[in-house]
Design an enzyme around this catalytic site. Structure first.
Site, PDB file in Angstrom:
ATOM      1  N   LYS A 177      13.622  23.719  15.097  1.00 27.24           N
ATOM      2  CA  LYS A 177      14.165  25.085  15.146  1.00 27.24           C
ATOM      3  C   LYS A 177      15.682  24.930  15.182  1.00 27.24           C
ATOM      4  O   LYS A 177      16.311  24.951  16.253  1.00 27.24           O
ATOM      5  CB  LYS A 177      13.605  25.812  16.378  1.00 27.24           C
ATOM      6  CG  LYS A 177      13.676  27.306  16.271  1.00 27.24           C
ATOM      7  CD  LYS A 177      12.773  27.966  17.291  1.00 27.24           C
ATOM      8  CE  LYS A 177      13.137  29.416  17.513  1.00 27.24           C
ATOM      9  NZ  LYS A 177      13.058  30.282  16.353  1.00 27.24           N
TER      10      LYS A 177
HETATM   11  N1  PMP Z   1       8.637  30.801  11.840  1.00 28.75           N
HETATM   12  C1  PMP Z   1       9.949  30.945  12.025  1.00 28.75           C
HETATM   13  C2  PMP Z   1      10.863  30.675  10.886  1.00 28.75           C
HETATM   14  C3  PMP Z   1      10.465  31.344  13.279  1.00 28.75           C
HETATM   15  O1  PMP Z   1      11.777  31.502  13.459  1.00 28.75           O
HETATM   16  C4  PMP Z   1       9.562  31.620  14.321  1.00 28.75           C
HETATM   17  C5  PMP Z   1      10.084  32.084  15.654  1.00 28.75           C
HETATM   18  N2  PMP Z   1      10.405  30.999  16.469  1.00 28.75           N
HETATM   19  C6  PMP Z   1       8.190  31.437  14.090  1.00 28.75           C
HETATM   20  C7  PMP Z   1       7.763  31.030  12.837  1.00 28.75           C
HETATM   21  C8  PMP Z   1       7.194  31.671  15.181  1.00 28.75           C
HETATM   22  O2  PMP Z   1       7.326  30.681  16.161  1.00 28.75           O
HETATM   23  P1  PMP Z   1       6.949  30.932  17.680  1.00 28.75           P
HETATM   24  O3  PMP Z   1       5.590  31.511  17.670  1.00 28.75           O
HETATM   25  O4  PMP Z   1       6.981  29.581  18.292  1.00 28.75           O
HETATM   26  O5  PMP Z   1       7.948  31.859  18.244  1.00 28.75           O
END
Ligand code: PMP
Length: 311
Positions: free
Chosen positions: A155
């Protein structure tokens, strides 16, 4: 939106300080090149009124993996960061909050490795991310970054230029949000959420490889297992999506949010009648439960701690 006021406190490199006194080096490699990693976490007021962070171990472990993927020094302990996060929430008197840990680089205008990192944890009152109503989604002209060019499972701040462009394009065209494909033209994810779609009593979601492996996506898979809903992780196409009965985005900020349409195609099922809506209710219930759903990772960590104290 005001993220802070004169009373707000944040965590910076082991200390709690006033947000209005916090300083960041304008020569930071992170600011100039998008070289930073972060998390998006939620805390909720549970049914009995306690403040609980949802899946904190998973989020802080992903933060660590994101930093390591980008070769950033990471000398933080997950348990200490979780404790610090509860302290920041308490200092700001927040229960229903969005939590943003960020690991960033010191002053460095070159592309070389750093010997240290900085970490901040900021919290603010949660605002609806994608709202509550069904979304009108647009197939984006932007693709997700190629995993051969980026550490796509991390991320990383820089990846979000892609998300911003896609989301702004969708809104400029009168839609609520974008759906991006991967470099092979298969459906991938939203700018800040993963996607599931439903057809004939089954759910489908893009397999790992070209997407951020969402923690909410993992929770949805757990819920499907518990409710006996068949779900398949596979390569998914835009054509298949346009034959689906229903679809939804899921993410920490978005939670589970249904779609009304993709481009000109309106999903035929009434949202409330779908399996997707059942999953949405189960997710809503889970995030405000008092009982921490002990994930496998937490269970293992607890076993280790018990072993340490008894040996
Ligand atoms: N894809 C992207 C590109 C994101 O930014 C997020 C948000 N973090 C997600 C998927 C979903 O991830 P999570 O469920 O861990 O928040």
């Amino acid at each position: 939106m005001n993220y802070y006021n004169e009373n707000t406190v944040l965590y910076l490199d082991g200390k709690m300080i006033k947000a209005s006194d916090a300083k960041m080096d304008l020569y930071s490699q992170s600011l100039h090149y998008g070289y930073a990693v972060f998390e998006g976490i939620r805390s909720y007021k549970t049914v009995s009124g306690q403040t609980r962070i949802f899946k904190p171990v998973e989020h802080f472990e992903r933060l660590k993996q994101s930093a390591l993927a980008l070769n950033m020094p990471y000398n933080y302990d997950t348990d200490e960061l979780i404790k610090a996060t509860y302290d920041v929430l308490a200092a700001n008197q927040l229960s229903d909050a969005y939590i943003r840990p960020l690991v960033y680089a010191p002053a460095n205008m070159s592309f070389s490795l750093n010997t240290e990192s900085h970490i901040t944890i900021e919290v603010w009152e949660m605002q609806p991310f994608l709202g509550e109503k069904l979304l009108r989604v647009m197939r984006s002209s932007f693709q997700r970054p190629n995993p051969k060019g980026f550490k796509i499972h991390a991320k990383a701040a820089g990846h979000y230029v892609n998300s911003i462009l896609a989301s702004q394009e969708a809104k400029a065209n009168g839609f609520d949000e974008a759906l991006l494909e991967d470099m092979n033209g298969n459906i991938a994810e939203g700018p800040g959420a993963n996607i599931f779609f439903e057809r004939d009593g089954q759910l489908f979601t893009p397999a790992g490889g070209n997407i951020l492996m969402g923690i909410t996506r993992a929770t949805v898979l757990e819920i499907c297992k518990e409710l006996g809903i068949p779900v398949t992780e596979k390569i998914c196409t835009y054509k298949e999506l346009k034959q689906a009965d229903a679809a939804f985005f899921c993410g920490t900020a978005a939670e589970v949010i249904g779609w009304s349409s993709i481009d000109e195609y309106t999903f035929p099922s009434i949202w409330g009648d779908t399996l997707s809506a059942k999953i949405q209710s189960a997710y809503k219930k889970r995030i405000t439960e008092d009982e921490i759903t002990v994930s496998l990772k937490e269970a293992v960590r607890q076993d280790i701690k018990i072993a340490e104290t008894t040996s």
